[in-house]
Design an enzyme around this catalytic site. Structure first.
Site, PDB file in Angstrom:
ATOM      1  N   CYS A  65       0.549  -0.717   0.075  1.00  0.00           N
ATOM      2  CA  CYS A  65       0.140   0.189  -0.152  1.00  0.00           C
ATOM      3  C   CYS A  65       0.994   1.270  -0.216  1.00  0.00           C
ATOM      4  O   CYS A  65       0.363   2.314  -0.710  1.00  0.00           O
ATOM      5  CB  CYS A  65      -0.507   0.078   0.943  1.00  0.00           C
ATOM      6  N   ASN A 123      -8.078   4.770  -2.066  1.00  0.00           N
ATOM      7  CA  ASN A 123      -7.585   3.487  -1.875  1.00  0.00           C
ATOM      8  C   ASN A 123      -6.825   2.515  -2.664  1.00  0.00           C
ATOM      9  O   ASN A 123      -6.682   3.400  -3.758  1.00  0.00           O
ATOM     10  CB  ASN A 123      -8.153   2.587  -1.226  1.00  0.00           C
ATOM     11  N   HIS A 178      -1.788   0.838   7.415  1.00  0.00           N
ATOM     12  CA  HIS A 178      -2.209   1.231   5.325  1.00  0.00           C
ATOM     13  C   HIS A 178      -2.162   2.856   5.334  1.00  0.00           C
ATOM     14  O   HIS A 178      -1.642   3.739   6.202  1.00  0.00           O
ATOM     15  CB  HIS A 178      -3.493   0.734   5.786  1.00  0.00           C
TER      16      HIS A 178
END
Length: 454
Positions: free
Chosen positions: A73, A396, A373
């Site tokens: 991520c 995201n 994250h």
């Protein structure tokens, strides 16, 4: 000597069962949760329907990306920010349906390849220094480093270390592979290789240099087998949003990064909210043994008040029109399917009849929360006063089949409680904060929660 560990006896078990049965709501909750799951039962309908997907400031970054079954991520989100910059430089508009470059992405596989290769070297040399210094193999430090090695997570500064040294390439020149999209087995094999190397170092310290060289070569071989051979140059051509064709000729990844992304992102600094009182605001924080590129920039943060962090993120989008990289503890109070975060989105306490009352400092101190994250802010809803934030739009990297085509909405109170880090230009900081970056960092141990990787 009486044991401090008192076992549960039958009388206590009977009392626990009786107490459970005496509360009618317990049986209703049990019936519901066993059939539907806790999130369905605890979901706060009144709160969920009020989480709006409208924003007074929005940065269009096109179709969301997908990290698949990997922990990349931090690379996806940093490259999503870089993608926005590159699109402007290339004059390609992500929002135009006629744009043939609308799905332009950087190769996350390329970034991961060199990150992992650099981490092989970083880990081996870090462990070699410890072995030569006589660090016991069963020490907390050695065991933590051995257990934490070769995960997928990282930080903004670590990403910049890779881009500054190796540049970046468009995705078509180094696409995803089976292992880049599902990194578990590759990471496991690299971890075995590195554990073995440390065992050999301890067994014969006189051969440490030879072990480093042979293990680095083996790590390179494993990575190339799993991810393919990364390009050292490529022919770059594209058609811009006005239909004009461009041919840039042969270009290296380093040249591509410098020409189309610019050095601006490399000058960013990381702001964190460490809520523990012994770490004052305005203090620069570092984490021992945390890094990826030997000789690269150290992973350091400035601990700042949450309101200042929010103000920087808001201004970067509203005044400069740029996305903002950030790190958070993404799991609490998240509706993944709907793409929502709010501190009261689930009423677990009401279902269990438990008062969950820890604040952010306690959650960090007692292992209940840490950054895990990384994403990018691409919008914010600002009240009429021009400074108060209501909610945040989040790009995201979990694909477009969930949330609002992959974009999430975060309430402002959730930001306060679960966001830990943002990356912003150093030029945004007041003089006292810029000077703080010139001071030695308060070094925290490798296992400190502020060293958690996104």
């Amino acid at each position: 000597m009486t044991s401090a560990l008192t076992p549960l006896d039958q009388s206590q078990l009977n009392d626990l069962g009786t107490a459970f049965d005496q509360r009618e709501a317990n049986r209703i909750a049990m019936n519901a949760v066993t059939q539907a799951g806790i999130d369905q039962v605890a979901h706060n309908y009144d709160r969920s329907r009020l989480v709006q997907h409208r924003f007074s400031v929005s940065v269009d970054n096109g179709k969301v990306t997908s990290q698949a079954h990997s922990g990349r991520c931090w690379l996806f989100s940093s490259l999503n920010v870089a993608r926005f910059v590159a699109r402007k430089a290339l004059n390609i508009d992500a929002s135009s349906p006629a744009n043939p470059m609308g799905d332009f992405e950087f190769s996350q596989n390329y970034a991961m390849y060199y990150d992992k290769l650099e981490r092989v070297n970083y880990f081996l040399r870090d462990m070699a220094a410890l072995v030569r210094a006589g660090e016991p193999t069963d020490s907390q430090l050695m065991q933590f480093l051995l257990g934490d090695v070769m995960g997928d997570g990282g930080q903004w500064i670590m990403a910049m270390n890779i881009y500054k040294k190796y540049g970046a390439v468009p995705k078509q020149f180094y696409p995803e592979t089976a292992s880049s999209q599902n990194t578990g087995e590759m990471d496991h094999q690299l971890r075995r290789l590195l554990h073995q190397a440390v065992a050999h170092m301890v067994a014969d310290p006189s051969k440490i240099d030879q072990i480093i060289a042979e293990t680095t070569q083996a790590g390179h071989r494993i990575l190339t087998i799993h991810l393919g051979t990364p390009p050292t140059s490529f022919d770059w051509e594209w058609t811009d949003k006005d239909g004009v064709f461009h041919r840039d000729g042969r270009i290296t990844p380093q040249e591509f990064w410098k020409k189309y992304v610019d050095a601006g992102l490399e000058d960013y600094v990381c702001l964190v909210d460490d809520p523990r009182r012994e770490h004052p605001k305005g203090t620069k924080i570092g984490i021992e043994h945390l890094g990826n590129v030997a000789g690269g920039d150290p992973t350091e943060y400035l601990n700042v008040p949450m309101d200042f962090m929010k103000d920087c993120a808001r201004r970067l989008m509203a005044e400069q029109g740029l996305p903002v990289w950030f790190g958070a503890d993404c799991h609490p109070m998240m509706d993944r399917k709907a793409g929502q975060w709010a501190t009261d989105l689930f009423e677990y306490g009401r279902v269990y009849d438990v008062d969950f009352d820890m604040d952010k400092e306690e959650r960090v101190r007692f292992g209940d929360s840490a950054q895990n994250h990384a994403m990018a802010f691409v919008g914010v809803d600002v009240a009429d006063d021009g400074t108060t934030t209501n909610r945040w739009r989040v790009e995201n990297s979990w694909g477009g089949d969930i949330a609002n085509k992959g974009y999430f909405t975060m309430s402002d109170d959730w930001f306060t409680e679960y966001v830990y880090e943002v990356a912003v230009p150093k030029s945004m900081l007041p003089e006292e904060y810029r000077k703080a970056f010139d001071q030695p960092a308060l070094m925290l141990p490798a296992w400190d929660p502020m060293g958690a990787l996104a």
